[in-house]
Each structure stands twice: as C-alpha cells, then as structure tokens.
Design a protein around this motif. Structure first.
Motif, PDB file in Angstrom:
ATOM      1  N   ALA A 124      -4.440  33.990  23.895  1.00 48.54           N
ATOM      2  CA  ALA A 124      -3.796  32.934  23.136  1.00 48.54           C
ATOM      3  C   ALA A 124      -4.834  32.143  22.346  1.00 48.54           C
ATOM      4  O   ALA A 124      -5.897  31.797  22.852  1.00 48.54           O
ATOM      5  CB  ALA A 124      -3.035  31.999  24.067  1.00 48.54           C
ATOM      6  N   THR A 125      -4.549  31.841  21.093  1.00 49.82           N
ATOM      7  CA  THR A 125      -5.486  31.110  20.251  1.00 49.82           C
ATOM      8  C   THR A 125      -5.119  29.647  20.119  1.00 49.82           C
ATOM      9  O   THR A 125      -5.925  28.850  19.667  1.00 49.82           O
ATOM     10  CB  THR A 125      -5.531  31.737  18.843  1.00 49.82           C
ATOM     11  OG1 THR A 125      -4.211  31.717  18.289  1.00 49.82           O
ATOM     12  CG2 THR A 125      -6.024  33.163  18.917  1.00 49.82           C
ATOM     13  N   SER A 126      -3.889  29.270  20.504  1.00 47.04           N
ATOM     14  CA  SER A 126      -3.447  27.888  20.403  1.00 47.04           C
ATOM     15  C   SER A 126      -3.539  27.227  21.769  1.00 47.04           C
ATOM     16  O   SER A 126      -3.464  27.881  22.801  1.00 47.04           O
ATOM     17  CB  SER A 126      -2.011  27.827  19.887  1.00 47.04           C
ATOM     18  OG  SER A 126      -1.905  28.471  18.644  1.00 47.04           O
ATOM     19  N   ASP A 174      -2.637  25.674  25.214  1.00 47.19           N
ATOM     20  CA  ASP A 174      -1.496  25.967  26.073  1.00 47.19           C
ATOM     21  C   ASP A 174      -0.956  24.666  26.653  1.00 47.19           C
ATOM     22  O   ASP A 174      -1.060  24.393  27.839  1.00 47.19           O
ATOM     23  CB  ASP A 174      -1.919  26.931  27.177  1.00 47.19           C
ATOM     24  CG  ASP A 174      -0.717  27.516  27.910  1.00 47.19           C
ATOM     25  OD1 ASP A 174       0.223  27.945  27.226  1.00 47.19           O
ATOM     26  OD2 ASP A 174      -0.736  27.520  29.147  1.00 47.19           O
ATOM     27  N   ARG A 215       1.479  30.859  22.163  1.00 46.67           N
ATOM     28  CA  ARG A 215       1.410  32.308  22.282  1.00 46.67           C
ATOM     29  C   ARG A 215       1.246  32.946  20.909  1.00 46.67           C
ATOM     30  O   ARG A 215       1.751  32.436  19.905  1.00 46.67           O
ATOM     31  CB  ARG A 215       2.690  32.867  22.918  1.00 46.67           C
ATOM     32  CG  ARG A 215       3.044  32.250  24.261  1.00 46.67           C
ATOM     33  CD  ARG A 215       1.998  32.595  25.314  1.00 46.67           C
ATOM     34  NE  ARG A 215       2.462  32.227  26.636  1.00 46.67           N
ATOM     35  CZ  ARG A 215       2.186  31.078  27.224  1.00 46.67           C
ATOM     36  NH1 ARG A 215       1.450  30.181  26.576  1.00 46.67           N
ATOM     37  NH2 ARG A 215       2.627  30.815  28.435  1.00 46.67           N
ATOM     38  N   ASP A 216       0.547  34.055  20.866  1.00 51.64           N
ATOM     39  CA  ASP A 216       0.375  34.805  19.623  1.00 51.64           C
ATOM     40  C   ASP A 216       1.398  35.925  19.516  1.00 51.64           C
ATOM     41  O   ASP A 216       1.672  36.423  18.421  1.00 51.64           O
ATOM     42  CB  ASP A 216      -1.038  35.387  19.551  1.00 51.64           C
ATOM     43  CG  ASP A 216      -2.092  34.291  19.574  1.00 51.64           C
ATOM     44  OD1 ASP A 216      -1.946  33.320  18.821  1.00 51.64           O
ATOM     45  OD2 ASP A 216      -3.037  34.398  20.367  1.00 51.64           O
ATOM     46  N   THR A 217       1.934  36.359  20.657  1.00 54.73           N
ATOM     47  CA  THR A 217       2.984  37.377  20.679  1.00 54.73           C
ATOM     48  C   THR A 217       4.015  36.968  21.720  1.00 54.73           C
ATOM     49  O   THR A 217       3.696  36.247  22.688  1.00 54.73           O
ATOM     50  CB  THR A 217       2.443  38.769  21.049  1.00 54.73           C
ATOM     51  OG1 THR A 217       1.997  38.758  22.413  1.00 54.73           O
ATOM     52  CG2 THR A 217       1.282  39.171  20.132  1.00 54.73           C
ATOM     53  N   GLN A 267       3.221  37.853  25.450  1.00 56.68           N
ATOM     54  CA  GLN A 267       2.359  37.011  26.281  1.00 56.68           C
ATOM     55  C   GLN A 267       3.153  36.099  27.203  1.00 56.68           C
ATOM     56  O   GLN A 267       2.627  35.613  28.206  1.00 56.68           O
ATOM     57  CB  GLN A 267       1.434  36.177  25.390  1.00 56.68           C
ATOM     58  CG  GLN A 267       0.357  36.973  24.693  1.00 56.68           C
ATOM     59  CD  GLN A 267      -0.482  36.122  23.757  1.00 56.68           C
ATOM     60  OE1 GLN A 267      -0.202  34.953  23.533  1.00 56.68           O
ATOM     61  NE2 GLN A 267      -1.517  36.721  23.184  1.00 56.68           N
ATOM     62  N   GLU A 301       8.929  40.895  17.894  1.00 58.71           N
ATOM     63  CA  GLU A 301       8.184  40.198  16.843  1.00 58.71           C
ATOM     64  C   GLU A 301       9.049  39.110  16.212  1.00 58.71           C
ATOM     65  O   GLU A 301       8.601  37.979  15.998  1.00 58.71           O
ATOM     66  CB  GLU A 301       7.726  41.190  15.774  1.00 58.71           C
ATOM     67  CG  GLU A 301       6.896  40.549  14.677  1.00 58.71           C
ATOM     68  CD  GLU A 301       6.406  41.564  13.665  1.00 58.71           C
ATOM     69  OE1 GLU A 301       5.853  41.143  12.637  1.00 58.71           O
ATOM     70  OE2 GLU A 301       6.563  42.781  13.906  1.00 58.71           O
TER      71      GLU A 301
END
Length: 220
Positions: A154-156, A158, A168-170, A173, A196
């Motif tokens: 995850a890039t954001s 939590d 979440r990026d997907t 996750q 998606e």
C-alpha cells in the motif's frame, strides 16, 4: 442445507483468475465447492440458488477497529441526527461533550458493525477494551483479529476507516482469505463488473455479505 451463490464474475482470491459465471457451494458454515455455476448446479440440482449481480469476492478486512469503534461515535438515526448530524463523531473534546457510557459505546458499535457489513467487511483488526463494544463485534459475526500492520504494497497511509479500500492500491489488498473448498463461507458480492472497477466504485456497492454461511447483509 446446501446453498449455491453465483454471480456474473467470481474472484476467488488475490491473483486468482476471474471466473465468469462462477459459483460457491456452501454447506453449513463452510465452502464445499467453487467452480462454474453450470457444473455445480448440475451436480447439486437440489441446492438453494442465490443469484447476484456483479462480482463475488472474499469478504473484506478493515484495520483499526479500536479507533473506529471505541474512539468514534455513530449517531443513532433518526433519533440523534437532528441534533448531532449524521457523520461519525471523533476527537476527545467532541466525545467528552457526549457523556459517553459503556452502554452508549456498545449501541454505537452495533450501528458501526452494520455499516461494515454493508461494505462487504467480514473481519476487523484492533485491540478492543470496552466490553460492550467487543460484544457488539462478536455478535455481529465479524472476525476480530489482533492489530496488524498495513500491507507493504500500500502506498497511501492506512488510516482507520469504514472503507476497506482506504489506503489500498488494489481491491485484492482488502481481501480476507480465499474462496476454496473447506474454508469458512465468508464472502461478499458487489455491483461492479470486476475487481479493478470495484476499487474505483467503492465498497458501498456491496449487495450481499455472507459470514459462516449466513446472509448477514443484503441490499434492499
């Protein structure tokens, strides 16, 4: 009783190939079979069939249950919303003005668990210390897990949120477990064409949530 849940698309877990017209055969509180609806329906013709629109996936996981349920208050609609508004209330100063009691925390947590079920959530993480809140979670059917770190992918941030896709990026996750024979029957169905699109359209597209083989949320 055997129940066959089928949707336009089935995604059995992270990395699994999407299965158009896929189905999950539930026997009691467990998944008995996973596969194409035509095959399972032919093999078990007497199973009760539930047909859902959209994509059927594992149920979702939300982190930070202690913040969401013991440090956030959910006004009772319609009895309190005229005075307090409909949005959740958090922050020490705002909560101090509500004169919170254990009973009031428990009632708030029950409302919050219904919001989570309506988002396809089947499990939460956190360390709950208020007995009435813990009881509300257990009675809701949600699985309570110890606190857990955010996924490395995850890039954001939590941050605790009722939205299982926050940070979440997907969509995958947020999946809790996989759909395969012998596993607990806990899954959700969303009015989205695929995983998606689900991430973009959000968890409020949930049309059904099943935990231990029981239909605990169904969009009306």
């Amino acid at each position: 009783m055997l129940t066959l849940h089928t949707a336009d698309l089935l995604v059995a877990g992270p990395g699994a190939a999407p299965l158009p017209g896929g189905a999950v055969l539930v026997d009691g509180d467990r998944i008995s079979r996973v596969g194409p609806y035509e095959e399972l329906g032919a093999a078990w013709p007497h199973a009760r069939v539930r047909r859902w629109p959209g994509v059927l996936t594992p149920g979702l996981l939300v982190r930070g249950a202690d913040e969401l349920l013991e440090r956030t208050y959910y006004p009772d609609d319609p009895y309190e919303t005229a005075e307090l508004g409909a949005d959740p209330i958090s922050g020490a100063e705002a909560l101090a003005g509500l004169s919170m009691t254990e009973s009031r925390w428990g009632n708030s947590a029950r409302r919050a668990t219904q919001k989570l079920l309506a988002r396809g959530v089947v499990a939460v993480t956190g360390r709950l210390t208020v007995p009435s809140v813990r009881t509300a979670v257990i009675r809701s059917g949600l699985t309570l897990l110890p606190p857990a770190a955010a996924p490395a992918a995850a890039t954001s941030p939590d941050l605790p949120s009722l939205d299982p896709f926050a940070g979440r990026d997907t969509a995958e996750q947020a999946f809790f477990g996989t759909l395969e024979p012998g596993t607990p029957a806990r899954f959700a169905v969303f009015a989205a064409p695929d995983a998606e699109a689900l991430l973009k359209q959000g968890a409020t597209t949930c049309v059904a949530t099943v935990i231990a083989g029981r239909l605990l949320h169904r969009r009306r």
